[in-house]
Structures are given as structure tokens and as C-alpha cells.
Scaffold this motif. Structure first.
Motif, PDB file in Angstrom:
ATOM      1  N   ASP A 122       0.848  -1.186   0.000  1.00 17.82           N
ATOM      2  CA  ASP A 122       0.000   0.000   0.000  1.00 17.82           C
ATOM      3  C   ASP A 122       0.891   1.246   0.000  1.00 17.82           C
ATOM      4  OD1 ASP A 122      -2.969   1.067   0.773  1.00 17.82           O
ATOM      5  OD2 ASP A 122      -1.433   2.242   1.793  1.00 17.82           O
ATOM      6  N   PRO A 123       0.685   2.182  -0.933  1.00 24.30           N
ATOM      7  CA  PRO A 123       1.585   3.344  -1.045  1.00 24.30           C
ATOM      8  C   PRO A 123       1.714   4.145   0.241  1.00 24.30           C
ATOM      9  CG  PRO A 123       0.129   3.211  -2.947  1.00 24.30           C
ATOM     10  CD  PRO A 123      -0.365   2.185  -1.962  1.00 24.30           C
ATOM     11  N   ASP A 124       0.662   4.189   1.047  1.00 23.68           N
ATOM     12  CA  ASP A 124       0.695   4.948   2.296  1.00 23.68           C
ATOM     13  C   ASP A 124       0.930   4.060   3.508  1.00 23.68           C
ATOM     14  OD1 ASP A 124       0.133   7.370   0.963  1.00 23.68           O
ATOM     15  OD2 ASP A 124      -1.993   6.836   0.890  1.00 23.68           O
ATOM     16  N   HIS A 125       1.223   2.774   3.270  1.00 22.56           N
ATOM     17  CA  HIS A 125       1.366   1.805   4.364  1.00 22.56           C
ATOM     18  C   HIS A 125       0.162   1.881   5.313  1.00 22.56           C
ATOM     19  CE1 HIS A 125       5.333  -0.088   3.835  1.00 22.56           C
ATOM     20  NE2 HIS A 125       5.624   1.016   3.162  1.00 22.56           N
ATOM     21  N   THR A 126      -1.020   1.995   4.726  1.00 21.88           N
ATOM     22  CA  THR A 126      -2.241   2.037   5.526  1.00 21.88           C
ATOM     23  C   THR A 126      -2.353   0.777   6.368  1.00 21.88           C
ATOM     24  OG1 THR A 126      -3.302   3.301   3.765  1.00 21.88           O
ATOM     25  CG2 THR A 126      -4.748   2.287   5.412  1.00 21.88           C
ATOM     26  N   SER A 127      -2.641   0.945   7.647  1.00 23.53           N
ATOM     27  CA  SER A 127      -2.790  -0.211   8.522  1.00 23.53           C
ATOM     28  C   SER A 127      -3.901  -1.117   8.002  1.00 23.53           C
ATOM     29  CB  SER A 127      -3.114   0.253   9.945  1.00 23.53           C
ATOM     30  OG  SER A 127      -2.952  -0.808  10.862  1.00 23.53           O
ATOM     31  N   TYR A 128      -3.662  -2.420   8.045  1.00 27.13           N
ATOM     32  CA  TYR A 128      -4.565  -3.458   7.525  1.00 27.13           C
ATOM     33  C   TYR A 128      -4.564  -3.517   5.993  1.00 27.13           C
ATOM     34  CZ  TYR A 128      -6.643  -3.400  12.253  1.00 27.13           C
ATOM     35  OH  TYR A 128      -6.852  -3.435  13.615  1.00 27.13           O
ATOM     36  N   GLY A 129      -3.678  -2.764   5.320  1.00 29.97           N
ATOM     37  CA  GLY A 129      -3.815  -2.615   3.883  1.00 29.97           C
ATOM     38  C   GLY A 129      -2.919  -3.462   3.003  1.00 29.97           C
ATOM     39  N   SER A 130      -1.853  -4.076   3.548  1.00 26.18           N
ATOM     40  CA  SER A 130      -0.898  -4.812   2.720  1.00 26.18           C
ATOM     41  C   SER A 130      -0.767  -6.257   3.189  1.00 26.18           C
ATOM     42  CB  SER A 130       0.478  -4.136   2.756  1.00 26.18           C
ATOM     43  OG  SER A 130       0.398  -2.807   2.265  1.00 26.18           O
TER      44      SER A 130
END
Length: 224
Positions: free
Chosen positions: A126-134
Motif C-alpha cells: 500500500d503506497p501509504d502503508h495504511t494499517s490493515y492494507g498490505s
């Protein structure tokens, strides 16, 4: 008091209810020794390997920093080998995948977006390293699948706000780096010079870091 009265409106268990902690997930395997070698190679801690009765063997492993463990062996389950699926969380998805592949274990490529359906997945972190996202996944020799997910900030209500814990020194170090970056932005906003020791400055920066780490884990508002 009724069961309904013992629960909050949000569906959480009220204070005073019996604590319950997930301890074991049984996974079905066809070759116990092969599975044991795989999880040792993965770097999980071997807790036990016992055969207390004829036809019964119990092997237990715990992932680094985890409060829950897996168990496999003989005489434990009638489920088909390879039919289990489980979830693992990490604070740095790229470092976790490097660790897995560095041990000679195949792992899927990292993707972001919804884990299911497969068609919705987008390549890369995830480009923003969103939590739960990768995510990425690892499969043991029988086909039991572990979905690895990057979680840095818990959603509200998913942790005890009064408790803060880290599974490993690496997790704590990663959290401290995030706190340092946030504190740097805080200093810019407040117009403070960026120095580690602030002689004559009233702010207690260790307390600020502690408040940030606790709020991040609890999913509550971060200090500004």
C-alpha cells in the motif's frame, strides 16, 4: 444481570467478564516431521513435541511475539491436510517477507487492497502503508495457508486501551520510529528546534512517545 446487560452497546464485553485468550489453532498435516521441519525453518518457536498415548502426537509452535500457537500431529483432527487458513499480523510487511524468503521459504508477492476476492488485489505494498492494507501469503507443505497482514494501528475498540504491549524488540523499534517521525512533525508545528535533548524545554518527550505508542495500539486519537 442478563447476558445482554453485561455487554456494551458496541458489542464489546463489559469489565468484569471472564477474560478469554485465543491459545491454539489446530492445523491438519499429512506428514508431521515434514511440517515440523517447515515451521522450524520459518523461525517459529518449538514449544513441545510429545506422544502421551499410542496414536497421539502433539507438536506445538508459536510465531515470534505471538500470544497464540499452532498445534499439529497425529490423532488430533479429522480435517483434510492443507485445509486450514490463518492470519498473522506484522508491523513491517516488506521486512517480514524478506525474513521469510531469506529462510528459503516461498512467499507470494506483496499486494494491497482487499484480500478477497483475489481479483481485487493490487500489486505491491500500500503506497501509504495504511494499517490493515498490505498482505502476502505463505503456504506450508500440505497447503495450509497463512495470510500475513501489515497492522500498525488498531481500529478503535480492537484492543484494551489500558494495555500496551509489543511482541518483540523489532516491533517496539518500528513503533518508536513512527513515534519519532510524528514527534518531528509535532516539533515543526510547535516551532521547536529538532534536538534530542531539549535543555530548558518543558515538554517531557518520553511521555509524548509513550502516549503516541499507546494511542496507536488502541486506535484512539494520536497526540498532535
Amino acid at each position: 444481570m442478563s447476558t445482554a446487560e453485561a455487554r456494551s452497546d458496541s458489542g464489546g464485553t463489559a469489565a468484569g467478564s471472564a477474560g478469554m485468550h485465543l491459545e491454539i489453532q489446530v492445523i491438519p498435516v499429512s506428514d508431521v516431521d515434514r511440517a515440523k521441519k517447515f515451521y522450524q525453518r520459518l523461525g517459529w518457536r518449538l514449544d513441545d513435541d510429545v506422544a502421551p498415548l499410542d496414536g497421539l502426537r502433539i507438536v506445538q509452535f508459536t510465531p515470534p511475539g505471538s500470544g497464540a500457537s499452532i498445534t499439529f500431529g497425529t490423532g488430533l483432527t479429522t480435517a483434510a491436510p492443507g485445509s486450514a487458513e490463518g492470519g498473522i499480523t506484522v508491523t513491517d510487511i516488506e521486512a517480514a517477507r524478506r525474513d521469510v524468503t531469506g529462510r528459503g521459504i516461498d512467499a507470494s508477492d506483496i499486494w494491497h487492497g482487499p484480500p478477497f476476492p483475489v481479483e481485487a488485489r493490487q500489486p505491491g505494498t500500500d503506497p501509504d502503508h495504511t494499517s490493515y492494507g498490505s498482505f502476502f501469503s505463505v503456504t506450508d507443505p500440505d497447503g495450509n495457508t497463512w495470510l500475513v497482514q501489515e497492522v500498525t494501528t488498531r481500529r478503535p475498540g480492537r484492543t484494551d486501551p489500558a494495555a500496551t504491549a509489543f511482541g518483540s524488540a523489532a516491533d517496539l523499534a518500528s513503533a518508536l520510529r513512527r513515534a519519532e517521525a510524528a514527534h518531528r512533525e509535532h516539533d515543526k508545528h510547535e516551532g521547536h528546534p529538532r534536538v534530542f535533548h531539549r535543555a530548558g524545554h518543558a515538554e517531557d518527550w518520553p511521555a509524548w512517545y509513550a502516549a503516541y505508542l499507546a494511542a496507536e495500539q488502541a486506535g484512539t486519537d494520536l497526540p498532535a
